[in-house]
Design a protein around this motif. Structure first.
Motif, PDB file in Angstrom:
ATOM      1  N   ALA A  91      46.823 -80.651 -62.242  1.00 49.13           N
ATOM      2  CA  ALA A  91      47.549 -81.845 -61.501  1.00 49.13           C
ATOM      3  C   ALA A  91      47.157 -83.233 -62.196  1.00 49.13           C
ATOM      4  O   ALA A  91      48.283 -83.968 -62.601  1.00 49.13           O
ATOM      5  CB  ALA A  91      47.650 -81.652 -60.344  1.00 49.13           C
ATOM      6  N   LEU A  92      46.056 -83.377 -62.484  1.00 50.47           N
ATOM      7  CA  LEU A  92      45.682 -84.661 -63.064  1.00 50.47           C
ATOM      8  C   LEU A  92      45.972 -84.999 -64.256  1.00 50.47           C
ATOM      9  O   LEU A  92      46.232 -85.953 -64.792  1.00 50.47           O
ATOM     10  CB  LEU A  92      44.070 -84.880 -62.705  1.00 50.47           C
ATOM     11  CG  LEU A  92      43.629 -85.530 -61.400  1.00 50.47           C
ATOM     12  CD1 LEU A  92      42.103 -85.766 -61.545  1.00 50.47           C
ATOM     13  CD2 LEU A  92      44.265 -86.765 -61.249  1.00 50.47           C
ATOM     14  N   PHE A 102      48.532 -84.198 -66.087  1.00 43.26           N
ATOM     15  CA  PHE A 102      49.969 -84.423 -66.317  1.00 43.26           C
ATOM     16  C   PHE A 102      50.347 -86.101 -66.236  1.00 43.26           C
ATOM     17  O   PHE A 102      50.017 -86.520 -65.286  1.00 43.26           O
ATOM     18  CB  PHE A 102      50.782 -83.830 -65.368  1.00 43.26           C
ATOM     19  CG  PHE A 102      51.191 -82.415 -66.144  1.00 43.26           C
ATOM     20  CD1 PHE A 102      50.165 -81.653 -66.663  1.00 43.26           C
ATOM     21  CD2 PHE A 102      52.558 -82.200 -66.075  1.00 43.26           C
ATOM     22  CE1 PHE A 102      50.779 -80.441 -67.046  1.00 43.26           C
ATOM     23  CE2 PHE A 102      52.940 -80.928 -66.702  1.00 43.26           C
ATOM     24  CZ  PHE A 102      52.154 -80.270 -67.273  1.00 43.26           C
ATOM     25  N   GLU A 103      50.486 -86.792 -67.340  1.00 49.29           N
ATOM     26  CA  GLU A 103      50.933 -88.155 -67.363  1.00 49.29           C
ATOM     27  C   GLU A 103      52.345 -88.047 -67.652  1.00 49.29           C
ATOM     28  O   GLU A 103      53.111 -87.087 -67.810  1.00 49.29           O
ATOM     29  CB  GLU A 103      50.220 -88.798 -68.472  1.00 49.29           C
ATOM     30  CG  GLU A 103      48.876 -89.339 -67.929  1.00 49.29           C
ATOM     31  CD  GLU A 103      48.078 -90.160 -69.076  1.00 49.29           C
ATOM     32  OE1 GLU A 103      48.856 -91.025 -69.724  1.00 49.29           O
ATOM     33  OE2 GLU A 103      46.834 -90.110 -69.143  1.00 49.29           O
ATOM     34  N   PRO A 106      52.202 -82.900 -59.273  1.00 45.16           N
ATOM     35  CA  PRO A 106      52.840 -83.278 -58.128  1.00 45.16           C
ATOM     36  C   PRO A 106      54.114 -84.130 -58.477  1.00 45.16           C
ATOM     37  O   PRO A 106      54.248 -84.630 -59.581  1.00 45.16           O
ATOM     38  CB  PRO A 106      51.852 -84.519 -57.932  1.00 45.16           C
ATOM     39  CG  PRO A 106      50.627 -84.229 -58.668  1.00 45.16           C
ATOM     40  CD  PRO A 106      51.034 -83.290 -59.644  1.00 45.16           C
ATOM     41  N   GLY A 107      55.244 -83.817 -57.977  1.00 38.97           N
ATOM     42  CA  GLY A 107      56.343 -84.551 -58.041  1.00 38.97           C
ATOM     43  C   GLY A 107      57.456 -83.697 -59.184  1.00 38.97           C
ATOM     44  O   GLY A 107      58.458 -83.955 -59.316  1.00 38.97           O
ATOM     45  N   LEU A 114      43.354 -83.326 -54.132  1.00 37.12           N
ATOM     46  CA  LEU A 114      43.234 -84.834 -54.612  1.00 37.12           C
ATOM     47  C   LEU A 114      43.709 -85.740 -53.609  1.00 37.12           C
ATOM     48  O   LEU A 114      43.539 -86.979 -53.650  1.00 37.12           O
ATOM     49  CB  LEU A 114      44.216 -84.861 -55.486  1.00 37.12           C
ATOM     50  CG  LEU A 114      43.872 -83.939 -56.979  1.00 37.12           C
ATOM     51  CD1 LEU A 114      45.247 -84.132 -57.823  1.00 37.12           C
ATOM     52  CD2 LEU A 114      42.677 -84.528 -57.650  1.00 37.12           C
ATOM     53  N   ILE A 126      47.027 -85.986 -52.951  1.00 36.44           N
ATOM     54  CA  ILE A 126      48.156 -86.563 -53.334  1.00 36.44           C
ATOM     55  C   ILE A 126      49.398 -85.442 -53.052  1.00 36.44           C
ATOM     56  O   ILE A 126      49.074 -84.376 -53.227  1.00 36.44           O
ATOM     57  CB  ILE A 126      48.269 -86.574 -55.052  1.00 36.44           C
ATOM     58  CG1 ILE A 126      47.086 -87.598 -55.382  1.00 36.44           C
ATOM     59  CG2 ILE A 126      49.661 -86.861 -55.561  1.00 36.44           C
ATOM     60  CD1 ILE A 126      47.423 -89.154 -55.451  1.00 36.44           C
ATOM     61  N   GLN A 184      52.283 -91.818 -57.342  1.00 34.89           N
ATOM     62  CA  GLN A 184      52.187 -91.616 -58.434  1.00 34.89           C
ATOM     63  C   GLN A 184      51.166 -92.571 -59.257  1.00 34.89           C
ATOM     64  O   GLN A 184      50.356 -92.303 -60.141  1.00 34.89           O
ATOM     65  CB  GLN A 184      53.401 -91.989 -59.496  1.00 34.89           C
ATOM     66  CG  GLN A 184      54.506 -90.636 -59.154  1.00 34.89           C
ATOM     67  CD  GLN A 184      53.951 -89.539 -59.840  1.00 34.89           C
ATOM     68  OE1 GLN A 184      53.185 -89.540 -60.938  1.00 34.89           O
ATOM     69  NE2 GLN A 184      54.366 -88.241 -59.365  1.00 34.89           N
ATOM     70  N   LEU A 219      47.894 -91.313 -58.438  1.00 36.07           N
ATOM     71  CA  LEU A 219      47.260 -90.215 -59.402  1.00 36.07           C
ATOM     72  C   LEU A 219      46.776 -90.738 -60.796  1.00 36.07           C
ATOM     73  O   LEU A 219      45.831 -90.272 -61.140  1.00 36.07           O
ATOM     74  CB  LEU A 219      48.789 -89.384 -59.758  1.00 36.07           C
ATOM     75  CG  LEU A 219      49.025 -87.923 -59.184  1.00 36.07           C
ATOM     76  CD1 LEU A 219      50.149 -87.336 -59.550  1.00 36.07           C
ATOM     77  CD2 LEU A 219      47.613 -87.013 -59.670  1.00 36.07           C
ATOM     78  N   LEU A 277      43.403 -91.851 -60.299  1.00 39.47           N
ATOM     79  CA  LEU A 277      42.311 -90.711 -60.167  1.00 39.47           C
ATOM     80  C   LEU A 277      42.081 -90.360 -61.696  1.00 39.47           C
ATOM     81  O   LEU A 277      41.030 -89.790 -62.056  1.00 39.47           O
ATOM     82  CB  LEU A 277      43.099 -89.778 -59.493  1.00 39.47           C
ATOM     83  CG  LEU A 277      43.027 -89.886 -57.889  1.00 39.47           C
ATOM     84  CD1 LEU A 277      43.713 -88.770 -57.215  1.00 39.47           C
ATOM     85  CD2 LEU A 277      41.321 -90.001 -57.472  1.00 39.47           C
ATOM     86  N   ARG A 278      43.182 -90.566 -62.797  1.00 36.05           N
ATOM     87  CA  ARG A 278      42.729 -90.123 -64.103  1.00 36.05           C
ATOM     88  C   ARG A 278      42.240 -91.151 -64.942  1.00 36.05           C
ATOM     89  O   ARG A 278      42.196 -91.070 -66.023  1.00 36.05           O
ATOM     90  CB  ARG A 278      44.444 -89.909 -64.909  1.00 36.05           C
ATOM     91  CG  ARG A 278      45.105 -88.665 -64.211  1.00 36.05           C
ATOM     92  CD  ARG A 278      46.477 -88.362 -65.098  1.00 36.05           C
ATOM     93  NE  ARG A 278      47.140 -89.494 -65.342  1.00 36.05           N
ATOM     94  CZ  ARG A 278      48.326 -89.406 -64.509  1.00 36.05           C
ATOM     95  NH1 ARG A 278      48.584 -88.329 -63.915  1.00 36.05           N
ATOM     96  NH2 ARG A 278      49.307 -90.345 -64.511  1.00 36.05           N
ATOM     97  N   GLU A 297      43.505 -93.938 -65.665  1.00 36.18           N
ATOM     98  CA  GLU A 297      44.746 -94.185 -66.735  1.00 36.18           C
ATOM     99  C   GLU A 297      44.725 -95.853 -66.761  1.00 36.18           C
ATOM    100  O   GLU A 297      45.099 -96.182 -67.911  1.00 36.18           O
ATOM    101  CB  GLU A 297      45.839 -93.548 -66.444  1.00 36.18           C
ATOM    102  CG  GLU A 297      46.793 -93.519 -67.472  1.00 36.18           C
ATOM    103  CD  GLU A 297      48.154 -92.757 -67.084  1.00 36.18           C
ATOM    104  OE1 GLU A 297      48.038 -91.614 -66.259  1.00 36.18           O
ATOM    105  OE2 GLU A 297      49.308 -93.198 -67.308  1.00 36.18           O
TER     106      GLU A 297
END
Lengths: 504, 502
Positions: free
Chosen positions: A146-147, A149-150, A278-279, A332, A334, B192, B195, B198-199, B201
């Motif tokens: 899940a993490l 995925f950008e 997510p999403g 997470l 989320i 989003q 998230l 958390l990465r 980024e």
């Protein structure tokens, strides 16, 4: 931690969860949740997330366990319930049931609604159970999926979802492309994804937020189908032969279901994995599973003409996505889907912080929730078996009576999403659009596909452009894999058709 | 048939009873309050303002004669809820949950609701804006953020939901106060953004303290508040680092302006009592927020000040432009209408000759026209310069060009086809049903759902040539009773009662 320890810990925690679940209230809540969920799913307009949100206030007075168990049961069974109306009257009760209409409603037209309903119920149960098992065993490693995925991967996933149009399109692919582009264009109406301004609203304030999806869905499928069949006076003929066919196909031989076992398992896993992201959500999962089922099937030509595989795959994926969507929520903090976003609210009301700490602080609760998923699936199966008899009776009702009622139901369904009559107008407008497309031989499903995936494609493409480095689309492994899959799934059906044209 | 007659009669009696019950005493006038008070919330259940309102409703039970009931009316960042309250009578039975984000909403959306339409009752709670980083990024203090920003020389990325949102304006303010330059990347939504954090980024996320709930990897570097939060005693404020920043997302309640004075007084008193209740204070701390009660006058003053500040900030950020060239909206709407009318006229004139060919031709023409229409509109976008964004015209242009190409391709296919006649369809039946639908659609807001629906259903059955009257009555009235039980009783969804009777 060694594997053995991990297994022991899971077993210990499952025991703990089992004992905390085994009280009258949580068990009762599972049953109530499943009943409410199926009802929510069946009623067009009430999506799982709206159903969960509607039940949320009722849980404020309960203990955390009962509240969570109730809401997840609603979430799970609403995902199943949506398929019932998809099969019976070509009206997906929930967005996740769109793909079920492709073959489910065809089977009903052939007088085999019971076959479709049984397949959908079984596949949903299998999907739910597989999702729960994956959730229990692999939630920690999946959290890293899940993490990872950008925006690049989300974009790729959106494109991959869109490629199903080439297998939906049938004889005339251009018409399928046009329909999907109409959906993609219509979804750009409303708030821009990066600037505080609304595109293409033409001064209509209600369009500022864009076209509400569910009224559009109901209009396109339910009303479009009704207008079309009224025009072709299918309803004026006495339905005697249809009734006979329904009576004849009252039961589905179990060996037919048994043949679908691997497909159901595979689709469940697809659904769970996509649910984790997510999403992305269960709806995309259903399309990808349908596409996958068609391309691996021994009889792909039956898809869209009443294939049991075409019902089993999306339904298994849809309910598998429930377990998947709980992964990012619990590991997470989320929300994995619109419904789990409401679950976060439920956790916070009970002063519980979603996220990894939940496993440490409240293992009884988390694992109790896991076990409740098994119970909820079994209750769903039992109630579904009872319900199927009722649904078939509704299908047998004369269309002359059924159609006006479906129209009225579509109207309320569109109304209560925002308590807005404008949405009822949207439903009507899309009903006209659906009818216009149908009588011109255009498929309507790609429009919905565009409406569902357009935002995801646009938001993530533009976010990636802002981030600057476009080479990431091909240098990041997941993004590359999904984009390649998208290419294959787009061109494979076209190439196949070129080389072995099926003459009927 | 006799059974149906009996059922129809019973249903009809129940239906009359239901109507009597629904419309009884809608115009009561006794001492305030004599019926439940609705709190209208602009987002879905489970959101911050929803949870806050439900808590207030729960605590208020001790102090208010009548229960407070939360109703959700999501849409267009609050405009839908505001409009809903505006459409109600100012009798003090409809309260609106308000939040700071309404200020930008009202400025950006050119709707006819204005801030001056409301009477702000009281503020209840304040969520300080927070600067959040990832533990692994090595940014542990506000100084770290500043020095990294200087090092990267304007390339440091700050993320959050929405360009022009409260969080965006907060970022601009931070850069200003801290004397740094950075880049804003819009991650569209809170989850989003979290998230992405958390990465690891992006280095900095502008959010609220509750965003880190349950996430060990995230850290709040500073909050923009006057004092530290009791529930997060280790988190410093901006002031402590020498930056003067006090920004919070407040949430309170408002009424429609012109509400009866005794209602205003009564509700203010109730909210004041709630604000000092220990149960309420405990809730605020649990949500990582400050209990921040402001009575009507101070609250209104604060809103006035912040409104002009918001307008300034949005102006400065270049976000208050007319994004579409003036006058073009009307032109576009007229073009759309004109195109659709032409299509329908042509359809009526030649589409009815039962030829699939002409229908297909018309339809492909319509699609070509749609693609041109959308493309033309993107030419009218006026996008402010200097923002880190991609053009809003990009994707619509892509789709409209593709639609244009495929439609032309389709047109060629159609022209190649032979003129095939179509089966004779019952267009007249569809037209009748559509007419009934249209009348129903217009009748709902006037006559209400419960009165207009049976008429529509009877008409529908009749049009589709069903003639067994007892069955028709049973189904139409039965459906209304069913929808009352399912929607109103079980799911608590209010169906419209109609303007004529209320």
């Amino acid at each position: 931690m060694s594997n053995e320890n991990l297994v022991m810990e899971i077993i210990n925690n499952l025991g703990l969860g089992f004992s905390s679940l085994m009280h009258l209230t949580p068990l009762l809540m599972i049953v109530i949740g499943v009943v409410v969920g199926i009802m929510v799913g069946v009623l067009p307009g009430l999506s799982p997330s709206i159903g969960v949100a509607l039940m949320l206030p009722a849980t404020f007075g309960m203990d955390a366990m009962s509240a969570l168990v109730l809401l997840t049961a609603v979430y799970l069974s609403a995902n199943y319930g949506g398929s019932i109306t998809a099969i019976a009257i070509n009206t997906p009760g929930t967005p996740g049931a769109v793909a079920t209409t492709f073959d489910g409603f065809e089977l009903t037209k052939q007088g085999k609604p019971m076959h479709a309903l049984m397949t959908s119920l079984t596949a949903s149960t299998v999907g739910g159970l597989v999702g729960a098992i994956i959730l229990i065993l692999f939630s920690i490693p999946l959290a890293s999926l899940a993490l990872s995925f950008e925006s690049y991967e989300y974009f790729a996933l959106g494109v991959f979802g869109m490629t199903i149009i080439s297998s939906l399109a049938g004889d005339n692919p251009v018409k399928g492309y046009i329909a999907s582009l109409i959906g993609l264009l219509l979804v750009t109406i409303g708030f821009d994804t990066q600037l505080p301004f609304s595109r293409f609203t033409m001064g209509i304030p209600q369009l500022a937020d864009g076209i509400e999806f569910i009224p559009a869905l109901i209009g396109l499928f339910a009303l479009g189908e009704i207008f079309f069949s009224i025009e072709n006076f299918k309803i004026l003929k006495k339905d005697v032969s249809a009734k006979k066919a329904i009576r004849k196909n009252k039961t589905l031989p179990l060996n037919k279901l048994w043949k679908l076992r691997w497909l159901m398992l595979r689709s469940s896993v697809i659904g769970t994995l996509i649910g984790v992201i997510p999403g992305a959500g269960g709806t995309i999962a259903t399309f990808i599973a349908y596409n996958n089922a068609k391309s691996t099937s021994k009889s792909p030509e039956e898809f869209g003409k009443g294939s049991l595989e075409g019902v089993a795959a999306p339904e298994a994926a849809n309910n598998g996505s429930v377990g998947g969507a709980l992964v990012p929520l619990l590991t997470l903090g989320i929300p994995g889907s619109a419904s789990t976003a409401v679950l976060i609210g439920a956790l916070m009301v009970h002063k519980l912080n979603p996220g990894p700490q939940l496993f440490e602080k409240e293992p009884g609760l988390v694992y109790g929730l896991f076990i409740s998923l098994f119970f909820a699936n079994l209750v769903m199966l039992a109630l579904g078996l009872l319900g199927n008899k009722l649904w078939v009776r509704i299908i047998e009702a004369p269309k002359k009576l059924l159609y006006p009622i479906i129209i009225a139901l579509s109207f309320i369904g569109s109304y209560f999403i925002q308590n807005s009559l404008f949405d009822v107008g949207i439903c009507l407008a899309f009903g006209l659009l659906g009818w216009m497309l149908k009588r011109g031989g255009y498929p309507t499903a790609p429009v919905i596909l565009g409406l569902i995936l357009g935002k995801m494609i646009e938001e993530n493409l533009r976010l990636s452009l802002v981030k600057g480095d476009l080479s990431e689309f091909v240098t990041r492994p997941w993004s590359l894999i999904i984009l390649l899959l998208a290419l294959v799934s787009f061109f494979l059906p076209i190439i196949k058709k070129r080389f072995n044209p099926v003459k009927k | 048939m006799r059974v149906y007659k009996l059922i129809a009669a019973i249903f009809f009696l129940i239906y009359l009873g239901l109507l009597f019950y629904l419309y009884r005493g809608l115009n009561r006038s006794e001492a305030y309050p004599n019926k439940p008070i609705t709190i209208v919330v602009h987002s879905k259940p489970g959101s911050s303002i929803d949870l806050m309102s439900r808590k207030v409703a729960e605590v208020a039970r001790k102090y208010c004669k009548e229960p407070l009931i939360v109703e959700n009316h999501p849409g267009t960042q609050g405009i839908v809820a505001m409009q809903y309250v505006m459409d109600k009578k100012p009798d003090g039975y409809t309260m609106l949950g308000v939040t700071k984000s309404f200020l930008s909403t009202l400025v950006v959306n050119k709707s006819h609701v204005a801030i001056s339409d409301f009477l702000f009752l009281a503020n209840m709670i304040a969520d300080p804006e927070a600067i959040i980083t990832n533990n692994k990024s090595g940014l542990n203090t506000i100084r770290d953020v500043v020095s990294q920003a200087n090092e990267l020389n304007g390339k440091q990325v700050w993320i959050g939901p929405g360009t022009g949102s409260r969080d965006y304006l907060m970022a601009l303010k931070c850069w200003d106060v801290m004397g740094i330059k950075a880049q804003w990347v819009d991650y569209k939504s809170g989850p989003q953004s979290v998230l992405a954090m958390l990465r690891n980024e992006a280095p900095v996320y502008v959010g609220n303290p509750s965003d880190i709930l349950g996430k060990d990897d995230l850290k709040i570097v500073a909050i923009a508040a006057r004092s530290r939060l009791e529930s997060l005693p280790d988190v410093p404020t901006f002031k402590e680092s020498g930056y003067d920043l006090d920004e919070s997302m407040w949430r309170g309640f408002a009424l429609k302006k012109g509400t009866l004075p005794q209602a205003v007084e009564y509700l203010s008193e109730v909210l004041k009592k709630v604000s000092t209740d220990p149960q309420w204070i405990e809730y605020c701390q649990g949500a990582y927020s400050f209990p921040d009660y402001l009575e009507s006058k101070t609250f209104s003053k604060k809103i006035d000040d912040e409104m002009s500040e918001t307008i300034d900030a949005l102006q400065k950020a270049g976000l208050l432009n007319n994004y579409v060239k003036k006058g073009s909206i009307l032109l576009a709407a007229m073009a759309l209408l004109f195109g659709l009318i032409i299509f329908f006229v042509l359809w009526l004139l030649i589409g009815f000759n039962r030829s699939r060919f002409t229908y297909s031709l018309l339809l492909s023409g319509l699609f070509i026209w749609v693609s041109v229409f959308f493309y033309y509109q993107t030419l009218l976008f006026a996008i402010p310069a200097g923002l880190n964004i991609t053009s809003p015209a990009l994707i619509p242009r892509l789709w409209s060009i593709l639609l244009f190409i495929t439609s032309i391709w389709n047109l060629i296919n159609v022209l190649k086809e032979k003129n095939q006649p179509v089966k004779r369809g019952r267009i007249k039946l569809v037209a009748e049903i559509l007419l009934a639908l249209l009348i129903y659609f217009i009748a709902i807001p006037e006559m209400g759902y419960f009165v207009s629906t049976p008429f529509f259903l009877l008409a529908g059955f009749y049009i589709l040539k069903y003639r067994k009257w007892p069955v028709m009555f049973t189904y139409s009235i039965g459906f209304v009773l069913f929808s009352y039980v399912v929607f109103q009783l079980l799911l608590k969804i209010d169906l419209p009662l109609g303007a004529l009777f209320v």
